[in-house]
Write an enzyme that holds these catalytic residues in place. Structure first.
Site, PDB file in Angstrom:
ATOM      1  N   TRP A  71      79.070 -12.745 -65.793  1.00 24.05           N
ATOM      2  CA  TRP A  71      78.027 -11.862 -66.334  1.00 24.05           C
ATOM      3  C   TRP A  71      77.916 -10.580 -65.516  1.00 24.05           C
ATOM      4  O   TRP A  71      77.326  -9.605 -65.964  1.00 24.05           O
ATOM      5  CB  TRP A  71      76.666 -12.577 -66.375  1.00 24.05           C
ATOM      6  N   ASP A  72      78.506 -10.590 -64.336  1.00 23.67           N
ATOM      7  CA  ASP A  72      78.505  -9.408 -63.471  1.00 23.67           C
ATOM      8  C   ASP A  72      78.946  -8.169 -64.259  1.00 23.67           C
ATOM      9  O   ASP A  72      78.447  -7.066 -64.039  1.00 23.67           O
ATOM     10  CB  ASP A  72      79.480  -9.596 -62.301  1.00 23.67           C
ATOM     11  N   GLU A 119      71.092 -19.684 -58.645  1.00 24.82           N
ATOM     12  CA  GLU A 119      72.002 -20.834 -58.740  1.00 24.82           C
ATOM     13  C   GLU A 119      71.754 -21.894 -57.673  1.00 24.82           C
ATOM     14  O   GLU A 119      72.430 -22.927 -57.676  1.00 24.82           O
ATOM     15  CB  GLU A 119      73.454 -20.342 -58.655  1.00 24.82           C
ATOM     16  N   LYS A 177      68.154 -17.900 -54.625  1.00 26.93           N
ATOM     17  CA  LYS A 177      69.397 -17.231 -54.237  1.00 26.93           C
ATOM     18  C   LYS A 177      69.405 -15.748 -54.570  1.00 26.93           C
ATOM     19  O   LYS A 177      69.977 -14.936 -53.860  1.00 26.93           O
ATOM     20  CB  LYS A 177      70.549 -17.932 -54.957  1.00 26.93           C
ATOM     21  N   GLN A 178      68.843 -15.407 -55.713  1.00 28.06           N
ATOM     22  CA  GLN A 178      68.962 -14.024 -56.168  1.00 28.06           C
ATOM     23  C   GLN A 178      67.862 -13.730 -57.177  1.00 28.06           C
ATOM     24  O   GLN A 178      67.189 -14.648 -57.649  1.00 28.06           O
ATOM     25  CB  GLN A 178      70.333 -13.776 -56.790  1.00 28.06           C
TER      26      GLN A 178
HETATM   27  O1  IFM Z   1      77.960 -14.155 -61.194  1.00 31.32           O
HETATM   28  C1  IFM Z   1      77.708 -14.315 -59.847  1.00 31.32           C
HETATM   29  C2  IFM Z   1      76.509 -15.209 -59.675  1.00 31.32           C
HETATM   30  O2  IFM Z   1      75.358 -14.648 -60.236  1.00 31.32           O
HETATM   31  C3  IFM Z   1      76.254 -15.488 -58.215  1.00 31.32           C
HETATM   32  N1  IFM Z   1      77.430 -16.075 -57.631  1.00 31.32           N
HETATM   33  C4  IFM Z   1      78.608 -15.207 -57.724  1.00 31.32           C
HETATM   34  C5  IFM Z   1      78.930 -14.880 -59.169  1.00 31.32           C
HETATM   35  C6  IFM Z   1      80.117 -13.920 -59.231  1.00 31.32           C
HETATM   36  O3  IFM Z   1      79.791 -12.724 -58.601  1.00 31.32           O
END
Ligand code: IFM
Length: 729
Positions: free
Chosen positions: A340-341, A481, A593-594
């Protein structure tokens, strides 16, 4: 370039350089000095080689699953950069003789990588060696190199061997069924290969011109064809060798070797200097459209250009069946897979500044709808469920297991099964492209199908809870995640509701504006009245875990009860919290995580709550975030800027800006964090400039960092390019 010019503001904000040589940072520097042109990407490894280097020459789309591997890799090609130089019979190498001076510089404006070295061999001869390389933006199959050797002390005997090295492919796995070297007298050398599972054929061919000595063909070893020139230099005399390489695969032509030789023919006629002029002129056009000019902050300025450079060198210009992997073409990380990046981080800068490229990337998803349909069907659903990790086929390619730490049990990777929000992320990017570009032809013929068939998937995926009379989604992984297989991810549920709303509006719009196309498409996707009613019911009854009074989201069912730690005390820390605490214990912990709820607020803006409600969510979630993912800081910067949190916005912006430049995650060796790169543009444009759509128009709500005197950039809106200069209050 004179030495004083190194310090001019122009050079400072357009250059990434290293002087003197830092052997301990070699992997980092190799990655950040990657060159590319949207077809090929080559890390900044040295021509003569270096111990444990990661040499990588990647082209989009050539994946292969080696017999010993569980998922496909983007295949590392033979190394076309190889050049060996002997001075009085001694091989030039950064670890031998004496390095008396060193500067490596990547000019972001022209995508030219140079390296200058003063080197003394054991016999006392001193030479100045200058290497240049660029991947032509004008002729995307051409890589150009020039090496100049000048005798500064002594009259040395010089020997230069320009090679294609297929003998030291550093990526590990064995991808080749056939790998052969060859040559055409002294006119050219080549390596050809066929991958052992996917049957891709590639050819890497090179010609050499040297202004001293006679060329002879003399391979370096079994798989390394080379053309060699020998000559002697008098003190103060210099010699130049130009090596032009062509790369083709059977993705772009029927016979890659024939095509490579033809390309070489053309490139040789043009010559190095003219190739460079054309390349530079092409880059000037791309920078005209994509640059952001900051007055008042050179560090932010250079970081923005660095990040945009890495998105631009990875973005396919002429191929709509490939996309950009999470690590671009700059290293082996994530095996070149697409996440999705691309849609939520790299596409926005392209959609607004290079819409043709953005369309190519969306077409990649369109062409791969069948893979998404297969995935949905295999899981028992309808419509299209895009893979979490995607390659050339569009099938799910996320590995199912990982063994991240020695002596600990392997861990099941659930993202390929349950990080399903990617289907909505792709729909979001498709609609965003449509609304900004106004590209109706793409949207009606391709984009609408992406948005609608993913909506069909969600309609079949949601679960009706009879007791509570609401729709829910179990077993999801949201952006955070660290927490796997959760129920009712507020991010996912909200985005699905948003997606279905868009789908209903789209159906109405299609019926009104393109009735025949609408009829055919709706029939093909089996979107009938019953399905539309279902979508409306899901919209009305989708459960969003959120306090109706305060507007505070609960990230997923049970999140509020998880054990919280005060992350402000966990500094300085190197590893992510899940690595520190362990995978399983992390499930019970309340750190994230984010950006997750913060991501939701970024994407939906006011639709995610009033200003006060969003502020409340920020206050709750910001302290819990570990930024264990490089995707996180830029999104936080964007949202903080919108909330008027100036210090946090700038802090997070600079965090994102330095992820690769300063190797803040300690893993740049694997490749560029492309989402952080695209995300920096988002933080600047969506965040600081406050650019949003406003019905059929657009509007700004600037909140620049106070020390920025101005920010100037260009963007396309409905076929018209606009230039804007915003100033701080
Ligand atoms: O898509 C990301 C995910 O959101 C976090 N882990 C790494 C992936 C690839 O950059």
């Amino acid at each position: 370039m004179t030495s004083t010019s190194y310090f001019s503001p122009e050079v400072r904000t357009w250059t990434v350089s290293e002087a003197p040589f830092h052997p301990g940072k070699q992997y980092h520097t190799e990655t950040i000095t990657t060159i590319g042109n949207g077809y090929m990407g080559l890390r900044g490894s040295f021509e003569e080689g270096y111990p444990n280097e990661i040499v990588s020459t990647l082209i989009h789309g050539v994946y292969n699953q080696a017999p010993e591997e569980i998922v496909p890799d983007l295949v590392n090609l033979p190394n076309p950069l190889a050049i060996q130089i002997m001075v009085d019979g001694e091989q030039f190498h950064m670890q031998k003789g004496s390095v008396l001076g060193f500067r490596r510089a990547l000019d972001l404006k022209t995508a030219l990588l140079t390296r200058g070295i003063l080197w003394r061999n054991s016999k006392g001869s001193i030479v100045q060696i200058t290497f240049e390389r660029f991947a032509s933006l004008e002729h995307e199959h051409v890589l150009a190199q020039r090496v100049t050797v000048r005798a500064l002390w002594g009259d040395p005997e010089i020997e230069i061997a320009a090679a294609i090295d297929a003998d030291r492919l550093s990526a590990g796995a064995n991808h080749w069924q056939v790998l052969e070297k060859g040559h055409d007298g002294t006119a050219s050398i080549h390596c050809t290969g066929t991958t052992n599972q996917s049957n891709y054929q590639i050819a890497v061919a090179a010609t050499v011109q040297c202004d001293h000595g006679e060329l002879v063909y003399e391979p370096l070893d079994n798989l390394t064809p080379a053309l060699r020139a020998k000559f002697s230099l008098k003190q103060d005399q210099g010699a130049s060798l130009v090596k032009l390489t062509a790369i083709h695969s059977n993705r772009d032509t029927a016979d890659p070797l024939v095509a490579a030789k033809n390309t070489l023919n053309t490139a040789s006629k043009i010559g190095y200097d003219e190739l460079y002029n054309g390349h530079q002129a092409e880059w000037a056009k791309y920078w005209y459209d994509s640059d952001i000019e900051i007055d008042g902050d050179e560090i932010a300025q250079r970081a923005l250009r660095f990040c945009l450079y890495h998105v631009l060198i990875a973005a396919p210009r002429h191929d709509d069946r490939v996309s950009i992997g999470a690590k671009t073409l700059s290293g082996p990380g994530y095996k070149g897979h697409v996440f999705w990046d691309t849609e939520l981080f790299m596409l926005p800068p392209l959609t607004l500044t290079q819409p043709k490229i953005a369309k190519n990337l969306l077409m990649y998803r369109y062409h791969n709808l069948q893979g998404a349909r297969n995935k949905a069907q295999e899981a028992g659903y309808e419509g299209a469920m895009f893979p979490w990790e995607s390659t050339d086929t569009g099938e799910e390619t996320t590995p199912r297991w990982t063994s991240p730490y020695p002596d600990t049990p392997r861990i099941r990777i659930w993202t390929g099964d349950n990080e399903q929000h990617i289907s909505t992320d792709i729909a979001y990017a498709t609609l965003q492209y449509w609304h900004w570009s106004g590209d109706e032809d793409f949207f009606v013929n391709c984009g609408a199908e992406i948005v609608l068939d993913t909506a069909v998937f969600w309609g079949s995926r949601v679960e009706y809870n009879r007791t509570l009379d609401r729709y829910e989604l179990s077993q999801q992984i949201g952006p955070d995640e660290y927490h796997e297989n959760v129920d009712n991810s507020a991010f996912t549920n909200s985005m699905v509701r948003w997606h279905l709303r868009q789908a209903l509006q789209l159906v109405d719009w299609l019926k009104q504006t393109h009735p025949q196309k609408a009829e055919a498409l709706l029939a093909r996707l089996k979107i009938d009245a019953a399905r539309l009613e279902l979508w409306q019911r899901v919209i009305d009854k989708m459960y969003i875990p959120r306090d109706p009074q305060t507007g505070l989201y609960e990230q997923f069912d049970g999140f509020f009860k998880l054990h919280k730690v005060d992350l402000t005390h966990w500094t300085p820390k190197v590893h992510n919290m899940d690595a520190i605490m362990g995978h399983e214990p992390t499930q019970e912990m309340g750190f994230i995580k984010q950006a997750d709820i913060v991501m939701l607020m970024a994407l939906l803006g006011e639709d995610a709550g009033t200003l006060e409600q969003r502020q409340r969510n920020w206050d709750y979630y910001y302290p819990l975030c570990d930024h264990g993912s490089s995707l996180s800081p830029s999104t936080h910067a964007w949202v903080a800027a919108r909330l008027g949190l100036d210090d946090e916005a700038y802090y997070m912006f600079m965090y994102a800006a330095n992820i690769d430049l300063e190797d803040l995650k300690g893993n740049v060796r694997d490749g560029i964090h492309a989402a952080a790169s695209g995300g920096l543009w988002e933080a600047a444009v969506w965040g600081f400039a406050g650019l949003t759509l406003d019905g059929d128009n657009y509007k700004f709500d600037p909140n620049l960092p106070k020390h920025w005197k101005s920010m100037k950039f260009r963007f396309w809106h409905k076929g018209k390019q606009h230039t804007v200069t915003l100033t701080a209050e």
